[in-house]
Design a protein around this motif. Structure first.
Motif, PDB file in Angstrom:
ATOM      1  N   LYS A  62       0.838  -1.201   0.000  1.00 27.21           N
ATOM      2  CA  LYS A  62       0.000   0.000   0.000  1.00 27.21           C
ATOM      3  C   LYS A  62       0.868   1.244   0.000  1.00 27.21           C
ATOM      4  O   LYS A  62       1.862   1.331   0.730  1.00 27.21           O
ATOM      5  N   ILE A  63       0.507   2.206  -0.841  1.00 30.44           N
ATOM      6  CA  ILE A  63       1.205   3.492  -0.874  1.00 30.44           C
ATOM      7  C   ILE A  63       0.868   4.297   0.376  1.00 30.44           C
ATOM      8  O   ILE A  63      -0.296   4.402   0.770  1.00 30.44           O
ATOM      9  N   ILE A  64       1.884   4.863   1.027  1.00 29.70           N
ATOM     10  CA  ILE A  64       1.676   5.874   2.065  1.00 29.70           C
ATOM     11  C   ILE A  64       1.789   7.264   1.440  1.00 29.70           C
ATOM     12  O   ILE A  64       0.907   8.102   1.589  1.00 29.70           O
ATOM     13  N   LYS A  65       2.884   7.498   0.698  1.00 32.30           N
ATOM     14  CA  LYS A  65       3.067   8.753  -0.024  1.00 32.30           C
ATOM     15  C   LYS A  65       4.119   8.550  -1.086  1.00 32.30           C
ATOM     16  O   LYS A  65       5.211   8.048  -0.787  1.00 32.30           O
ATOM     17  N   THR A  66       3.833   8.933  -2.349  1.00 30.04           N
ATOM     18  CA  THR A  66       4.817   8.733  -3.413  1.00 30.04           C
ATOM     19  C   THR A  66       4.486   9.562  -4.643  1.00 30.04           C
ATOM     20  O   THR A  66       3.326   9.944  -4.853  1.00 30.04           O
ATOM     21  N   ASP A  67       5.527   9.850  -5.449  1.00 29.77           N
ATOM     22  CA  ASP A  67       5.316  10.408  -6.788  1.00 29.77           C
ATOM     23  C   ASP A  67       5.752   9.406  -7.859  1.00 29.77           C
ATOM     24  O   ASP A  67       5.855   9.734  -9.031  1.00 29.77           O
ATOM     25  N   ILE A  68       6.005   8.144  -7.432  1.00 25.15           N
ATOM     26  CA  ILE A  68       6.309   7.066  -8.377  1.00 25.15           C
ATOM     27  C   ILE A  68       5.004   6.574  -8.989  1.00 25.15           C
ATOM     28  O   ILE A  68       4.008   6.379  -8.278  1.00 25.15           O
ATOM     29  N   ASN A  69       5.003   6.373 -10.281  1.00 26.37           N
ATOM     30  CA  ASN A  69       3.799   5.914 -10.973  1.00 26.37           C
ATOM     31  C   ASN A  69       3.597   4.418 -10.717  1.00 26.37           C
ATOM     32  O   ASN A  69       4.202   3.572 -11.366  1.00 26.37           O
ATOM     33  N   THR A  70       2.755   4.091  -9.758  1.00 21.07           N
ATOM     34  CA  THR A  70       2.491   2.706  -9.403  1.00 21.07           C
ATOM     35  C   THR A  70       1.094   2.591  -8.822  1.00 21.07           C
ATOM     36  O   THR A  70       0.457   3.602  -8.477  1.00 21.07           O
ATOM     37  N   LYS A  71       0.596   1.369  -8.705  1.00 19.81           N
ATOM     38  CA  LYS A  71      -0.744   1.149  -8.170  1.00 19.81           C
ATOM     39  C   LYS A  71      -0.782   1.452  -6.672  1.00 19.81           C
ATOM     40  O   LYS A  71       0.157   1.171  -5.940  1.00 19.81           O
ATOM     41  N   ASN A  72      -1.919   2.009  -6.227  1.00 14.43           N
ATOM     42  CA  ASN A  72      -2.074   2.371  -4.830  1.00 14.43           C
ATOM     43  C   ASN A  72      -2.097   1.152  -3.919  1.00 14.43           C
ATOM     44  O   ASN A  72      -1.557   1.173  -2.815  1.00 14.43           O
ATOM     45  N   PHE A  73      -2.697   0.052  -4.397  1.00 13.29           N
ATOM     46  CA  PHE A  73      -2.820  -1.162  -3.581  1.00 13.29           C
ATOM     47  C   PHE A  73      -2.612  -2.385  -4.467  1.00 13.29           C
ATOM     48  O   PHE A  73      -3.215  -2.498  -5.531  1.00 13.29           O
ATOM     49  N   VAL A  74      -1.729  -3.276  -4.037  1.00 11.92           N
ATOM     50  CA  VAL A  74      -1.447  -4.508  -4.774  1.00 11.92           C
ATOM     51  C   VAL A  74      -1.499  -5.672  -3.791  1.00 11.92           C
ATOM     52  O   VAL A  74      -1.021  -5.555  -2.657  1.00 11.92           O
ATOM     53  N   TRP A  75      -2.075  -6.783  -4.210  1.00  9.95           N
ATOM     54  CA  TRP A  75      -2.055  -7.971  -3.369  1.00  9.95           C
ATOM     55  C   TRP A  75      -1.685  -9.187  -4.203  1.00  9.95           C
ATOM     56  O   TRP A  75      -1.785  -9.184  -5.416  1.00  9.95           O
ATOM     57  N   ASN A  76      -1.247 -10.225  -3.505  1.00 12.89           N
ATOM     58  CA  ASN A  76      -0.817 -11.432  -4.188  1.00 12.89           C
ATOM     59  C   ASN A  76      -1.014 -12.628  -3.267  1.00 12.89           C
ATOM     60  O   ASN A  76      -0.828 -12.529  -2.053  1.00 12.89           O
ATOM     61  N   ALA A  77      -1.403 -13.757  -3.831  1.00 11.74           N
ATOM     62  CA  ALA A  77      -1.496 -15.011  -3.085  1.00 11.74           C
ATOM     63  C   ALA A  77      -0.528 -16.018  -3.700  1.00 11.74           C
ATOM     64  O   ALA A  77      -0.422 -16.102  -4.921  1.00 11.74           O
ATOM     65  N   THR A  78       0.172 -16.753  -2.871  1.00  9.48           N
ATOM     66  CA  THR A  78       1.217 -17.652  -3.339  1.00  9.48           C
ATOM     67  C   THR A  78       1.104 -19.018  -2.680  1.00  9.48           C
ATOM     68  O   THR A  78       0.879 -19.107  -1.468  1.00  9.48           O
ATOM     69  N   ILE A  79       1.275 -20.062  -3.464  1.00 12.88           N
ATOM     70  CA  ILE A  79       1.438 -21.419  -2.943  1.00 12.88           C
ATOM     71  C   ILE A  79       2.921 -21.773  -3.079  1.00 12.88           C
ATOM     72  O   ILE A  79       3.492 -21.647  -4.164  1.00 12.88           O
ATOM     73  N   VAL A  80       3.527 -22.198  -1.979  1.00 17.62           N
ATOM     74  CA  VAL A  80       4.970 -22.480  -1.949  1.00 17.62           C
ATOM     75  C   VAL A  80       5.193 -23.966  -1.668  1.00 17.62           C
ATOM     76  O   VAL A  80       4.570 -24.534  -0.759  1.00 17.62           O
ATOM     77  N   TYR A  81       6.075 -24.568  -2.461  1.00 12.78           N
ATOM     78  CA  TYR A  81       6.510 -25.936  -2.193  1.00 12.78           C
ATOM     79  C   TYR A  81       8.010 -25.904  -1.943  1.00 12.78           C
ATOM     80  O   TYR A  81       8.778 -25.485  -2.809  1.00 12.78           O
ATOM     81  N   SER A  82       8.432 -26.340  -0.757  1.00 13.22           N
ATOM     82  CA  SER A  82       9.845 -26.325  -0.374  1.00 13.22           C
ATOM     83  C   SER A  82      10.407 -27.734  -0.446  1.00 13.22           C
ATOM     84  O   SER A  82       9.915 -28.647   0.230  1.00 13.22           O
ATOM     85  N   PHE A  83      11.452 -27.896  -1.264  1.00 13.51           N
ATOM     86  CA  PHE A  83      12.039 -29.224  -1.424  1.00 13.51           C
ATOM     87  C   PHE A  83      12.869 -29.632  -0.207  1.00 13.51           C
ATOM     88  O   PHE A  83      12.920 -30.791   0.173  1.00 13.51           O
ATOM     89  N   ASN A  84      13.568 -28.648   0.392  1.00 13.85           N
ATOM     90  CA  ASN A  84      14.352 -28.891   1.608  1.00 13.85           C
ATOM     91  C   ASN A  84      15.364 -30.018   1.471  1.00 13.85           C
ATOM     92  O   ASN A  84      15.604 -30.787   2.398  1.00 13.85           O
ATOM     93  N   ASN A  85      15.992 -30.131   0.326  1.00 11.69           N
ATOM     94  CA  ASN A  85      17.073 -31.100   0.157  1.00 11.69           C
ATOM     95  C   ASN A  85      18.346 -30.555   0.799  1.00 11.69           C
ATOM     96  O   ASN A  85      18.702 -29.401   0.589  1.00 11.69           O
ATOM     97  N   LYS A  86      19.027 -31.351   1.559  1.00 11.21           N
ATOM     98  CA  LYS A  86      20.266 -30.928   2.192  1.00 11.21           C
ATOM     99  C   LYS A  86      21.423 -31.728   1.633  1.00 11.21           C
ATOM    100  O   LYS A  86      21.410 -32.953   1.620  1.00 11.21           O
ATOM    101  N   PHE A  87      22.442 -31.020   1.153  1.00  8.97           N
ATOM    102  CA  PHE A  87      23.623 -31.656   0.588  1.00  8.97           C
ATOM    103  C   PHE A  87      24.780 -31.523   1.564  1.00  8.97           C
ATOM    104  O   PHE A  87      24.995 -30.463   2.140  1.00  8.97           O
ATOM    105  N   VAL A  88      25.516 -32.593   1.774  1.00 11.51           N
ATOM    106  CA  VAL A  88      26.648 -32.570   2.688  1.00 11.51           C
ATOM    107  C   VAL A  88      27.914 -32.941   1.951  1.00 11.51           C
ATOM    108  O   VAL A  88      27.899 -33.715   0.973  1.00 11.51           O
ATOM    109  N   LYS A  89      29.024 -32.346   2.359  1.00 10.22           N
ATOM    110  CA  LYS A  89      30.308 -32.629   1.738  1.00 10.22           C
ATOM    111  C   LYS A  89      30.898 -33.897   2.353  1.00 10.22           C
ATOM    112  O   LYS A  89      30.949 -34.063   3.560  1.00 10.22           O
ATOM    113  N   LYS A  90      31.324 -34.826   1.501  1.00 10.05           N
ATOM    114  CA  LYS A  90      31.907 -36.083   1.968  1.00 10.05           C
ATOM    115  C   LYS A  90      33.413 -36.091   1.703  1.00 10.05           C
ATOM    116  O   LYS A  90      33.865 -35.568   0.698  1.00 10.05           O
TER     117      LYS A  90
END
Length: 214
Positions: free
Chosen positions: A186-214
């Motif tokens: 949400k804009i509080i105060k600006t002279d940049i040309n952009t939308k006053n309010f933007v929203w987004n919804a995201t689905i995240v999948y985390s692989f969480n693979n851990k690599f170790v040095k041998k």
């Protein structure tokens, strides 16, 4: 709903796919990011290198730098025929990130990003400074938890600037790789040309693979 950039003021204006990866050790990491529209058109490519100066229970202080390419579809004349081509603009950027943990799940901090546009016609100097906080592991039940991350930030792009508010709310299921988050800006105060309010919804999948040095 709407692909959001690293700086929440900027969005793709359509749904996007975002791929993040991190490879490294306790001190240094390589963290590439690739963003594209669901039509398959690239949006941007960011090749982060990050170094952890401090990383203990109370303080975290990191620095980072990256080259990046931002892609844009532009019309052009090809043999007398108007066609759309994908143009890439190059950027170089650096960041400073600081966090202080009031408790295990509550932190406050600040973040600064400077970006330099290389091509003529791009924004040459971008300054992005935030005051942020994070409230994590807010238990809703034995299975679900929330993370709430509000921030106020200042953005300066060449001669234009502004102050904004943004926040991310994330719902996680314990012991599950899938989470859902929502972002508002949400804009509080600006002279940049952009939308006053933007929203987004995201689905995240985390692989969480851990690599170790041998």
């Amino acid at each position: 709903n709407n692909g959001i950039s690293v700086i929440p003021t900027f969005s793709l204006g359509k749904p996007a796919a975002i791929f993040n990866m991190s490879i490294g050790n306790q001190k240094i990491s390589f963290e590439p990011e690739f963003r594209a529209s669901l039509e398959g058109k690239p949006w941007n490519l960011i090749l982060w290198w990050r170094y952890k100066f401090l990383n203990d229970d109370k303080f975290k202080f990191n620095i980072g730098a990256h080259p990046a390419i931002s892609f844009k579809t532009v019309p052009t004349d090809v043999g007398g025929v108007q066609r759309d081509i994908i143009k890439g603009n190059r950027y170089l950027a650096g960041e400073l990130s600081f966090s202080y943990f009031l408790s295990k799940n509550i932190s406050i901090g600040s973040y600064y990003l400077y970006s330099r546009g290389i091509e003529f016609g791009t924004t040459r100097n971008t300054h992005f400074l935030t005051l942020n906080s994070s409230f994590s592991n807010i238990n809703l039940s034995d299975a679900f938890a929330l993370r709430f991350s509000p921030q106020v930030y200042y953005l300066k792009m060449d001669t234009k600037d502004g102050v904004f508010f943004s926040s991310i709310l994330t719902l996680t299921k314990k012991n599950s790789p899938i989470s859902v988050s929502a972002l508002v800006n949400k804009i509080i105060k600006t002279d940049i040309n952009t939308k006053n309010f933007v929203w987004n919804a995201t689905i995240v999948y985390s692989f969480n693979n851990k690599f170790v040095k041998k």
